[in-house]
Design an enzyme around this catalytic site. Structure first.
Site, PDB file in Angstrom:
ATOM      1  N   GLN A  76     -21.436  26.110  79.809  1.00  0.00           N
ATOM      2  CA  GLN A  76     -20.218  25.541  80.402  1.00  0.00           C
ATOM      3  C   GLN A  76     -18.977  26.189  79.787  1.00  0.00           C
ATOM      4  O   GLN A  76     -18.031  26.561  80.495  1.00  0.00           O
ATOM      5  CB  GLN A  76     -20.201  24.022  80.164  1.00  0.00           C
ATOM      6  N   MET A  81     -16.480  12.775  79.997  1.00  0.00           N
ATOM      7  CA  MET A  81     -17.048  11.791  80.918  1.00  0.00           C
ATOM      8  C   MET A  81     -17.118  10.425  80.228  1.00  0.00           C
ATOM      9  O   MET A  81     -17.822   9.517  80.693  1.00  0.00           O
ATOM     10  CB  MET A  81     -18.426  12.241  81.391  1.00  0.00           C
ATOM     11  N   LEU A 106     -17.451   7.882  74.442  1.00  0.00           N
ATOM     12  CA  LEU A 106     -17.070   8.870  73.431  1.00  0.00           C
ATOM     13  C   LEU A 106     -17.871   8.746  72.137  1.00  0.00           C
ATOM     14  O   LEU A 106     -18.250   7.649  71.726  1.00  0.00           O
ATOM     15  CB  LEU A 106     -15.579   8.731  73.126  1.00  0.00           C
ATOM     16  N   HIS A 107     -18.117   9.877  71.519  1.00  0.00           N
ATOM     17  CA  HIS A 107     -18.799   9.943  70.224  1.00  0.00           C
ATOM     18  C   HIS A 107     -18.057  10.939  69.341  1.00  0.00           C
ATOM     19  O   HIS A 107     -17.029  11.493  69.765  1.00  0.00           O
ATOM     20  CB  HIS A 107     -20.274  10.333  70.410  1.00  0.00           C
ATOM     21  N   GLU A 108     -18.586  11.191  68.159  1.00  0.00           N
ATOM     22  CA  GLU A 108     -17.860  12.052  67.204  1.00  0.00           C
ATOM     23  C   GLU A 108     -17.632  13.462  67.733  1.00  0.00           C
ATOM     24  O   GLU A 108     -16.703  14.131  67.287  1.00  0.00           O
ATOM     25  CB  GLU A 108     -18.599  12.117  65.856  1.00  0.00           C
ATOM     26  N   GLY A 109     -18.488  13.933  68.633  1.00  0.00           N
ATOM     27  CA  GLY A 109     -18.270  15.255  69.243  1.00  0.00           C
ATOM     28  C   GLY A 109     -16.951  15.268  70.008  1.00  0.00           C
ATOM     29  O   GLY A 109     -16.129  16.176  69.843  1.00  0.00           O
ATOM     30  N   HIS A 110     -16.744  14.236  70.830  1.00  0.00           N
ATOM     31  CA  HIS A 110     -15.481  14.133  71.568  1.00  0.00           C
ATOM     32  C   HIS A 110     -14.314  13.961  70.589  1.00  0.00           C
ATOM     33  O   HIS A 110     -13.249  14.557  70.772  1.00  0.00           O
ATOM     34  CB  HIS A 110     -15.493  12.910  72.493  1.00  0.00           C
ATOM     35  N   ARG A 146     -25.674  10.938  76.147  1.00  0.00           N
ATOM     36  CA  ARG A 146     -27.013  10.645  76.665  1.00  0.00           C
ATOM     37  C   ARG A 146     -27.996  10.263  75.550  1.00  0.00           C
ATOM     38  O   ARG A 146     -29.104   9.833  75.863  1.00  0.00           O
ATOM     39  CB  ARG A 146     -27.562  11.841  77.453  1.00  0.00           C
ATOM     40  N   GLN A 166     -18.843  23.553  72.063  1.00  0.00           N
ATOM     41  CA  GLN A 166     -19.885  24.590  72.045  1.00  0.00           C
ATOM     42  C   GLN A 166     -21.253  23.991  72.389  1.00  0.00           C
ATOM     43  O   GLN A 166     -22.163  24.696  72.806  1.00  0.00           O
ATOM     44  CB  GLN A 166     -19.910  25.254  70.667  1.00  0.00           C
TER      45      GLN A 166
HETATM   46  P1  AMP Z   1     -19.050  15.143  78.135  1.00  0.00           P
HETATM   47  O1  AMP Z   1     -18.326  13.835  78.012  1.00  0.00           O
HETATM   48  O2  AMP Z   1     -20.463  15.080  77.676  1.00  0.00           O
HETATM   49  O3  AMP Z   1     -18.857  15.787  79.477  1.00  0.00           O
HETATM   50  O4  AMP Z   1     -18.355  16.119  77.096  1.00  0.00           O
HETATM   51  C1  AMP Z   1     -16.976  16.344  77.095  1.00  0.00           C
HETATM   52  C2  AMP Z   1     -16.679  17.491  76.173  1.00  0.00           C
HETATM   53  O5  AMP Z   1     -17.137  17.197  74.868  1.00  0.00           O
HETATM   54  C3  AMP Z   1     -17.368  18.792  76.610  1.00  0.00           C
HETATM   55  O6  AMP Z   1     -16.483  19.884  76.414  1.00  0.00           O
HETATM   56  C4  AMP Z   1     -18.542  18.859  75.669  1.00  0.00           C
HETATM   57  O7  AMP Z   1     -18.985  20.188  75.424  1.00  0.00           O
HETATM   58  C5  AMP Z   1     -17.956  18.254  74.408  1.00  0.00           C
HETATM   59  N1  AMP Z   1     -19.027  17.742  73.551  1.00  0.00           N
HETATM   60  C6  AMP Z   1     -20.053  16.932  73.905  1.00  0.00           C
HETATM   61  N2  AMP Z   1     -20.874  16.725  72.854  1.00  0.00           N
HETATM   62  C7  AMP Z   1     -20.366  17.428  71.815  1.00  0.00           C
HETATM   63  C8  AMP Z   1     -20.759  17.610  70.466  1.00  0.00           C
HETATM   64  N3  AMP Z   1     -21.853  17.064  69.950  1.00  0.00           N
HETATM   65  N4  AMP Z   1     -19.985  18.405  69.682  1.00  0.00           N
HETATM   66  C9  AMP Z   1     -18.872  18.999  70.177  1.00  0.00           C
HETATM   67  N5  AMP Z   1     -18.444  18.858  71.444  1.00  0.00           N
HETATM   68  C10 AMP Z   1     -19.177  18.078  72.264  1.00  0.00           C
END
Ligand code: AMP
Length: 289
Positions: free
Chosen positions: A153, A30, A33-37, A187, A148
């Site tokens: 989800q 969505m 973007l952050h380090e998770g993405h 968020r 994860q």
């Molecule tokens: P979102 O943009 O929040 O819908 O997330 C997009 C994808 O990134 C989803 O598959 C999330 O599970 C994954 N995601 C979000 N935050 C993290 C995170 N901290 N670590 C790993 N993956 C993440």
């Protein structure tokens, strides 16, 4: 890197890459973007020839009272992050293109979606599985990457892909965290610096719960949940638990006594820090001994 806003253009591009035996990886996001993405992008880059990122704040997965309008957006920033991550295409559609007037078709995974997040966000997962299905039909990826962080989800998407015979491999990547343990999330911008510090308590508590099971061999999940929630209540008066559960990773059903259980365990929770709703989980393999 190209930005595409049209569905057919991307479908044709995907056909072309498939025809030339290239592996296509999709990372649905969505944005903001952050380090998770970025970890998902990196994994996709390692495993695929062509990486497609979708940036779409999906209205169908927000409940009427939720933060659709104020959800953080910064396309220019995302563009540069994608570009330096080696992304080939950003799919950046308008909501009207994804859900035109008289849009009537939704995908709903039953049962698993009724618990945990589904209980507090009814309809949320129907929006998620619908958009993921649409994105897969548009991008035609060999592999799709999810985090994860959103444990339920991840389970639901895997089930949908299995049940609907979707020819895409689902890959789940580890949760990326701040140094203090707080799971990275778009968020988190809603949190003040102090709140971010205090929110570290969530992962500490989950880690305590995991330790109770793996190190101290506690098999009564109610006791484990008490430890986790007491830890949070003791360390923070700002964090309010919404739910806390200890489940398997297939049906996400609450586990009672672990003595007869063997498999993956997910301890997951949702909590409010002020008005901000945070979710997190720890997952691990378990066998009673
Ligand atoms: P979102 O943009 O929040 O819908 O997330 C997009 C994808 O990134 C989803 O598959 C999330 O599970 C994954 N995601 C979000 N935050 C993290 C995170 N901290 N670590 C790993 N993956 C993440």
């Amino acid at each position: 890197m190209k930005v595409l806003k049209e569905i057919q253009a991307l479908q044709m591009i995907s056909d072309y890459h498939r025809a030339t035996f290239k592996t296509i990886g999709l990372v649905p996001t969505m944005g903001f973007l952050h380090e998770g993405h970025l970890a998902l992008l990196e994994k996709a880059k390692q495993e695929c020839d062509i990486v497609v990122v979708s940036i779409f704040v999906n209205p169908a997965q927000f409940l009427p009272h939720e933060d659709l309008d104020k959800y953080p957006r910064d396309f220019l920033r995302d563009y540069h992050l994608c570009n330096s991550s080696g992304v080939n295409y950003i799919f950046y559609p308008e909501p009207e293109l994804m859900y035109p007037k008289d849009y009537f078709t939704f995908v709903n995974v039953e049962d698993i979606t009724e618990r945990l997040e589904g209980q507090f966000r009814p309809g949320h997962f129907k929006g998620v599985s619908t958009i993921v299905n649409k994105l897969i039909n548009i991008v035609k990826p060999h592999k799709a990457y999810f985090g994860q962080k959103d444990a339920q989800q991840a389970v639901i998407i895997q089930k949908m892909v299995e049940d609907l015979n979707i020819d895409t491999e689902v890959i789940i990547c580890n949760t990326i965290r701040e140094e203090n343990g707080l799971a990275k999330s778009s968020r988190n911008v809603y949190l003040s610096e102090e709140e971010k510090q205090e929110a570290a308590v969530i992962f500490e508590a989950l880690t305590e719960g995991k330790k109770m099971i793996t190190d101290y061999k506690i098999t009564d999940t109610e006791s484990v949940k008490n430890v986790v929630s007491n830890y949070i209540n003791r360390k923070s008066d700002k964090i309010k638990l919404q739910y806390l559960s200890i489940t398997d990773n297939v049906k996400m059903k609450e586990l009672g006594n672990l003595k007869l259980y063997k498999g993956d365990i997910i301890i997951s929770l949702a909590a409010y820090m002020g008005n901000t709703r945070l979710i997190d989980n720890v997952s691990f393999n378990y066998k009673y001994q």
